[in-house]
Scaffold this motif. Structure first.
Motif, mmCIF file in Angstrom:
data_model
loop_
_atom_site.group_PDB
_atom_site.id
_atom_site.type_symbol
_atom_site.label_atom_id
_atom_site.label_comp_id
_atom_site.label_asym_id
_atom_site.label_seq_id
_atom_site.Cartn_x
_atom_site.Cartn_y
_atom_site.Cartn_z
ATOM 1 N N GLY A 1 40.966 19.289 55.197
ATOM 2 C CA GLY A 1 42.263 19.938 55.083
ATOM 3 C C GLY A 1 42.259 21.059 54.062
ATOM 4 O O GLY A 1 42.827 22.129 54.287
ATOM 5 N N GLY A 2 41.603 20.830 52.931
ATOM 6 C CA GLY A 2 41.542 21.860 51.902
ATOM 7 C C GLY A 2 40.783 23.098 52.363
ATOM 8 O O GLY A 2 41.210 24.226 52.123
ATOM 9 N N LEU A 3 39.664 22.880 53.056
ATOM 10 C CA LEU A 3 38.882 24.011 53.541
ATOM 11 C C LEU A 3 39.610 24.755 54.651
ATOM 12 O O LEU A 3 39.586 25.993 54.713
ATOM 13 N N TRP A 4 40.268 24.020 55.557
ATOM 14 C CA TRP A 4 41.036 24.688 56.617
ATOM 15 C C TRP A 4 42.176 25.513 56.022
ATOM 16 O O TRP A 4 42.451 26.620 56.478
ATOM 17 N N PHE A 5 42.845 24.957 55.016
ATOM 18 C CA PHE A 5 43.914 25.709 54.367
ATOM 19 C C PHE A 5 43.357 26.965 53.710
ATOM 20 O O PHE A 5 43.965 28.039 53.758
ATOM 21 N N GLY A 6 42.189 26.819 53.092
ATOM 22 C CA GLY A 6 41.567 27.982 52.473
ATOM 23 C C GLY A 6 41.250 29.067 53.479
ATOM 24 O O GLY A 6 41.465 30.248 53.225
ATOM 25 N N VAL A 7 40.769 28.657 54.660
ATOM 26 C CA VAL A 7 40.459 29.625 55.720
ATOM 27 C C VAL A 7 41.723 30.349 56.168
ATOM 28 O O VAL A 7 41.740 31.572 56.338
ATOM 29 N N SER A 8 42.812 29.602 56.350
ATOM 30 C CA SER A 8 44.061 30.222 56.807
ATOM 31 C C SER A 8 44.666 31.143 55.750
ATOM 32 O O SER A 8 45.463 32.025 56.076
ATOM 33 N N SER A 9 44.305 30.947 54.495
ATOM 34 C CA SER A 9 44.877 31.750 53.414
ATOM 35 C C SER A 9 44.119 33.050 53.171
ATOM 36 O O SER A 9 44.603 33.922 52.451
ATOM 37 N N LEU A 10 42.931 33.177 53.751
ATOM 38 C CA LEU A 10 42.113 34.358 53.510
ATOM 39 C C LEU A 10 42.453 35.440 54.519
ATOM 40 O O LEU A 10 41.938 35.444 55.641
ATOM 41 N N SER A 11 43.319 36.337 54.151
ATOM 42 C CA SER A 11 43.695 37.425 55.040
ATOM 43 C C SER A 11 42.663 38.544 54.939
ATOM 44 O O SER A 11 41.902 38.639 53.978
ATOM 45 N N ARG A 12 42.666 39.399 55.942
ATOM 46 C CA ARG A 12 41.774 40.554 55.918
ATOM 47 C C ARG A 12 42.080 41.457 54.733
ATOM 48 O O ARG A 12 41.186 42.039 54.120
ATOM 49 N N GLU A 13 43.351 41.577 54.387
ATOM 50 C CA GLU A 13 43.736 42.474 53.308
ATOM 51 C C GLU A 13 43.259 41.973 51.950
ATOM 52 O O GLU A 13 43.165 42.728 51.005
ATOM 53 N N SER A 14 42.955 40.671 51.845
ATOM 54 C CA SER A 14 42.467 40.126 50.575
ATOM 55 C C SER A 14 41.030 40.531 50.301
ATOM 56 O O SER A 14 40.564 40.443 49.164
ATOM 57 N N GLY A 15 40.300 40.958 51.330
ATOM 58 C CA GLY A 15 38.895 41.300 51.167
ATOM 59 C C GLY A 15 37.970 40.107 51.129
ATOM 60 O O GLY A 15 36.765 40.252 50.896
ATOM 61 N N LEU A 16 38.487 38.909 51.343
ATOM 62 C CA LEU A 16 37.678 37.686 51.283
ATOM 63 C C LEU A 16 37.565 36.986 52.626
ATOM 64 O O LEU A 16 37.092 35.856 52.691
ATOM 65 N N ALA A 17 37.995 37.650 53.674
ATOM 66 C CA ALA A 17 37.977 37.009 54.996
ATOM 67 C C ALA A 17 36.560 36.679 55.448
ATOM 68 O O ALA A 17 36.373 35.818 56.314
ATOM 69 N N TYR A 18 35.555 37.347 54.866
ATOM 70 C CA TYR A 18 34.174 37.056 55.248
ATOM 71 C C TYR A 18 33.758 35.633 54.867
ATOM 72 O O TYR A 18 32.744 35.125 55.349
ATOM 73 N N LEU A 19 34.547 34.993 53.992
ATOM 74 C CA LEU A 19 34.244 33.613 53.586
ATOM 75 C C LEU A 19 34.666 32.578 54.633
ATOM 76 O O LEU A 19 34.275 31.416 54.543
ATOM 77 N N ARG A 20 35.473 32.985 55.613
ATOM 78 C CA ARG A 20 35.997 32.021 56.585
ATOM 79 C C ARG A 20 34.909 31.238 57.314
ATOM 80 O O ARG A 20 34.966 29.997 57.367
ATOM 81 N N PRO A 21 33.895 31.913 57.909
ATOM 82 C CA PRO A 21 32.861 31.127 58.611
ATOM 83 C C PRO A 21 32.154 30.131 57.707
ATOM 84 O O PRO A 21 31.865 29.010 58.112
ATOM 85 N N GLY A 22 31.868 30.537 56.466
ATOM 86 C CA GLY A 22 31.191 29.639 55.537
ATOM 87 C C GLY A 22 32.016 28.405 55.207
ATOM 88 O O GLY A 22 31.485 27.288 55.146
ATOM 89 N N LEU A 23 33.319 28.593 55.002
ATOM 90 C CA LEU A 23 34.179 27.451 54.693
ATOM 91 C C LEU A 23 34.282 26.502 55.883
ATOM 92 O O LEU A 23 34.278 25.273 55.718
ATOM 93 N N LEU A 24 34.382 27.058 57.082
ATOM 94 C CA LEU A 24 34.458 26.210 58.274
ATOM 95 C C LEU A 24 33.141 25.470 58.498
ATOM 96 O O LEU A 24 33.134 24.297 58.897
#
Length: 357
Positions: free
Chosen positions: A52-75
């Motif tokens: 749940g924590g990792l999924w929430f983290g993925v949903s919180s990483l918007s493209r505008e934050s510059g951290l969206a590249y972390l999504r695949p790693g968290l999943l």
């Protein structure tokens, strides 16, 4: 005169008897068994917290934050974590089984086996149920990781119209909270000033979204047709504005095949950046064709970083002027305004495209 010295005999600790050793071992193994059993029941909580924590983290990483590249790693981390917890459960249940066997052998008369006579009350059903849940969560994380890596890209040209519509379908409710919180007249003051004193204008709202602008214009007595490619957005718009006479259509540029007739005003609010550059000439030409003589296109251009999830392309007024020149219509620049949602890096330029009467 001192008395006789009394020497106390040295008392050596006596070794425990065999029965005492067995009792101590039994007690220790019983405590260990209870601790292991409690740990096994905590694993689902650990899994829910991790996943749940990792999924929430993925949903919180918007493209505008510059951290969206972390999504695949968290999943991927969520998937691997759940798979490892399946292994931990298997090992833990094996150890618990060994302790149960020892306890049954040590004290057969006091042992409760409860083997169960059906699959749903067998001795391993708890472990199996936990592992099925963990496996399902790992599978979902892996699929999301794959989709994230294959469909999210810094090149919006690889996005499909279907993917953009799916994004708006998925975020319709949260978008409504932002859009509906802004007053339509304050958002488009020049549009409402342009329509001041006009009664019964025929207005086409392309990319109507939650229907905020369409509803405000219909409330002034204008005849409004609201178009959007997202069925969920239009259902939400109908629910938010049920008492107004608005024609709702599911349609999209460049074709707008379901839209018929001609209009005094065509409104494109925060829409043009979603039209792929290859489709813009056809889309613009279609919009001009929908104008009545003397009609106008009121459009806002998003200036700032694109949100790739929604497939936004770069837009500018010069491109629109070039398209307008090819169709013999006139562009008026009404200036640049700040973003009303408070985004410092986003601004909006307003253009009015006029067709000669």
């Amino acid at each position: 005169m001192s008395g006789p010295t009394v020497v106390s005999p040295t008392v050596s600790p006596q070794p425990l008897g065999q029965s005492e050793l067995e009792l101590a071992a039994y007690n220790q193994n019983s405590e260990t068994f209870r601790a292991l059993n409690a740990l096994m029941w905590q694993i689902p909580l650990i899994a829910m917290t991790l996943t749940g924590g990792l999924w929430f983290g993925v949903s919180s990483l918007s493209r505008e934050s510059g951290l969206a590249y972390l999504r695949p790693g968290l999943l991927l981390l969520a998937a691997v974590g759940d798979l490892l917890l399946i292994v931990v459960l298997e090992r833990l249940r094996h150890i618990i089984g060994e302790y149960l066997t020892w306890l049954r052998t040590a004290l057969p008369a006091g042992h409760v086996a409860a083997p169960g006579d059906r699959w749903y009350n067998s001795s391993r059903i708890v472990k199996l149920s936990f592992q099925i849940m963990l496996g399902s969560a790992a599978l979902i994380s892996a699929v999301l990781c794959y989709l994230t890596m294959t469909t999210v890209t810094d090149d919006p040209a690889r996005a499909t119209p279907q993917a953009v519509v799916a994004w708006y379908d998925a975020h319709a409710r949260e978008l409504a909270d932002g859009y509906e919180g802004l007053d339509a007249e304050k958002t488009h003051p020049r549009l409402f000033a342009m329509l001041r004193g006009v009664r019964g204008a025929r207005i086409l709202d392309v990319g109507a979204g939650t229907g905020r602008d369409a509803a405000a214009l219909a409330a002034l007595g204008h005849h409004v047709t609201a178009v959007d490619p997202s069925a969920k957005m239009l259902r939400l718009a109908r629910a938010l504005h049920p008492d107004l006479d608005i024609r709702w259509l599911i349609d999209a540029m460049p074709a707008l095949g379901k839209v018929q007739g001609d209009y005094d005003v065509v409104l494109l609010s925060a829409v043009w950046m979603h039209v792929p550059p290859a489709d813009r000439r056809a889309a613009f030409s279609r919009l001009v064709d929908l104008l009545a003589p003397g009609g106008r296109i009121y459009m806002t251009l998003r200036l700032g970083p694109a949100d790739v999830d929604r497939a936004m392309w770069t837009v500018d007024a010069d491109e629109v002027r070039g398209l307008a020149s090819a169709r013999g219509v006139v562009v008026t620049d009404l200036g640049v305004q700040p973003d009303l949602l408070g985004r410092d890096d986003v601004k909006w330029q307003t253009l009015v495209v006029s067709r000669p009467g």
